[in-house]
Structure formats: structure tokens, C-alpha cells
Design an enzyme around this catalytic site. Structure first.
Site, mmCIF file in Angstrom:
data_model
loop_
_atom_site.group_PDB
_atom_site.id
_atom_site.type_symbol
_atom_site.label_atom_id
_atom_site.label_comp_id
_atom_site.label_asym_id
_atom_site.label_seq_id
_atom_site.Cartn_x
_atom_site.Cartn_y
_atom_site.Cartn_z
ATOM 1 N N TYR A 26 0.812 -1.218 0.000
ATOM 2 C CA TYR A 26 0.000 0.000 0.000
ATOM 3 C C TYR A 26 0.846 1.270 0.000
ATOM 4 C CZ TYR A 26 1.378 -0.396 4.842
ATOM 5 O OH TYR A 26 2.122 -0.525 5.976
ATOM 6 N N GLY A 27 2.169 1.138 0.064
ATOM 7 C CA GLY A 27 3.025 2.309 0.233
ATOM 8 C C GLY A 27 4.089 2.440 -0.826
ATOM 9 N N THR A 28 5.337 2.530 -0.383
ATOM 10 C CA THR A 28 6.452 2.832 -1.280
ATOM 11 C C THR A 28 6.828 1.689 -2.204
ATOM 12 O OG1 THR A 28 8.162 2.167 0.307
ATOM 13 C CG2 THR A 28 7.403 4.475 0.395
ATOM 14 N N LEU A 29 6.258 0.494 -2.013
ATOM 15 C CA LEU A 29 6.550 -0.640 -2.896
ATOM 16 C C LEU A 29 5.616 -0.708 -4.108
ATOM 17 C CD1 LEU A 29 7.237 -3.331 -0.156
ATOM 18 C CD2 LEU A 29 8.911 -2.378 -1.746
ATOM 19 N N GLU A 102 10.782 -4.452 5.881
ATOM 20 C CA GLU A 102 9.718 -3.847 6.678
ATOM 21 C C GLU A 102 10.002 -3.889 8.178
ATOM 22 O OE1 GLU A 102 7.512 -2.074 5.424
ATOM 23 O OE2 GLU A 102 7.150 -2.781 3.397
#
Length: 179
Positions: A26-29, A102
Site C-alpha cells: 500500500y506504500g512505497t513498494l 519492513e
């Protein structure tokens, strides 16, 4: 009986099949975000295959937090927004890499979440839009209480109009990973 193994040739031994795990990012990936390259093909991090877009069935607080403006999904189901993201199939090597990336289990925990599919490109399975599935997601129970007063996002974009510049872990100004 070797039904769960793949034979290479008659003159070689067998190898166990590669196990693939579903991960929701849901983020920087996500595609177009600063760390997406880490799950691209031809990386030493393992294998990841894009499957489709989804959003969480439950609402969660997704905040941009800490000194490095890291997107963090707070493990507080029922609060916040239905979070948008992407589903990937990853092998065990990539799963181990993502756990380390993570900070799992100390910073983030990998837990199962129910997702509503928006589309699917994941190969042999062909679930339809609106189908419910489970995948692992990295969320945290370690956060500052003030984060619950921040803006909760439905979708993270490092380049969004929120004005919070993500500071990459490889940036020399950054002294360590964390909040």
C-alpha cells in the site's frame, strides 16, 4: 511418492516447488513509488509477480509518519479508510527480503487481511472484480498515539499533494530505518 516435487531430469534429483505467498502493498513498494524497484524482476531479492489492484475490506488508519514520512498502516481495523494497494505473488526469498525490509516483526507485523479485488492479472486464478481474498499485509502496533490524530489516507503516493517528502532509507541524510 514424489507428487509434491518437480523432477528436473532422470539423472538429477528433485526440487520442492516454489511456494508463492500473496502480499498486499500500500506504500512505497507500489508501482510508481520510490521502492517499487525492490520487487521488480531480475532483482537478487527474490521473485514477485504483480497480480492486481485491491483495497482492504476493513478500514485501517494509513498515515504518513515519523521523521522520514513513512507510510504506516496502523493495525486498528475498523478505523480510518479502506486502503488501496496492489497484490503480488512472492516467493520465499522475496518474502524473507520483505520481512527484513519492513522490519518485521519489531517495527511491522505481517498479518492476513481481507481484500476486495478491483482487477486481476495473476495468471492461473481468475477471480473477478469484487471478489474477496486474503493476503498478507505489513501493519504496525508500534506507533505514537498522536498518529491517530493525523490524516488517514485511502491511497498513498510519495509524490502526492500532502507535502510530506518521503526520505528513502538509502538517502545519506538518513541515519537508520524507523520512525
Amino acid at each position: 511418492m514424489f507428487s509434491s516435487f518437480t523432477w528436473l531430469t532422470e539423472s538429477t534429483s528433485y526440487l520442492p516447488p516454489a511456494y508463492m505467498t500473496l502480499i498486499f502493498v500500500y506504500g512505497t513498494l507500489k508501482k510508481g513509488q520510490p521502492n517499487h524497484f525492490r520487487i521488480q524482476p531480475d532483482q537478487a531479492n527474490g521473485k514477485a509477480e504483480f497480480c492486481g489492484h485491491a483495497r482492504t475490506v476493513e478500514r485501517y488508519p494509513l498515515v504518513i509518519a515519523g521523521n522520514y514520512n513513512i507510510p504506516a498502516l496502523l493495525n486498528r481495523p475498523g478505523e480510518g479508510q479502506r486502503v488501496q494497494g496492489e497484490v503480488y505473488k512472492v516467493d520465499n526469498t522475496m518474502l524473507a527480503f520483505l520481512d527484513a525490509f519492513e522490519g518485521c516483526p519489531s517495527m511491522y507485523q505481517r498479518t492476513l487481511a481481507q481484500l476486495e479485488l478491483q482487477d486481476w492479472e495473476g495468471g492461473e486464478q481468475s477471480p473477478t472484480a469484487g471478489s474477496i481474498m486474503e493476503a498478507f499485509v505489513y501493519s504496525t502496533t508500534s506507533y505514537q498515539p498522536a498518529w491517530l490524530k493525523q490524516t488517514f489516507y485511502e491511497s498513498y503516493d510519495a509524490y502526492g499533494d500532502h507535502g510530506l517528502t518521503y526520505i528513502n532509507r538509502d538517502d545519506k541524510r538518513r541515519t537508520g530505518y524507523g520512525f
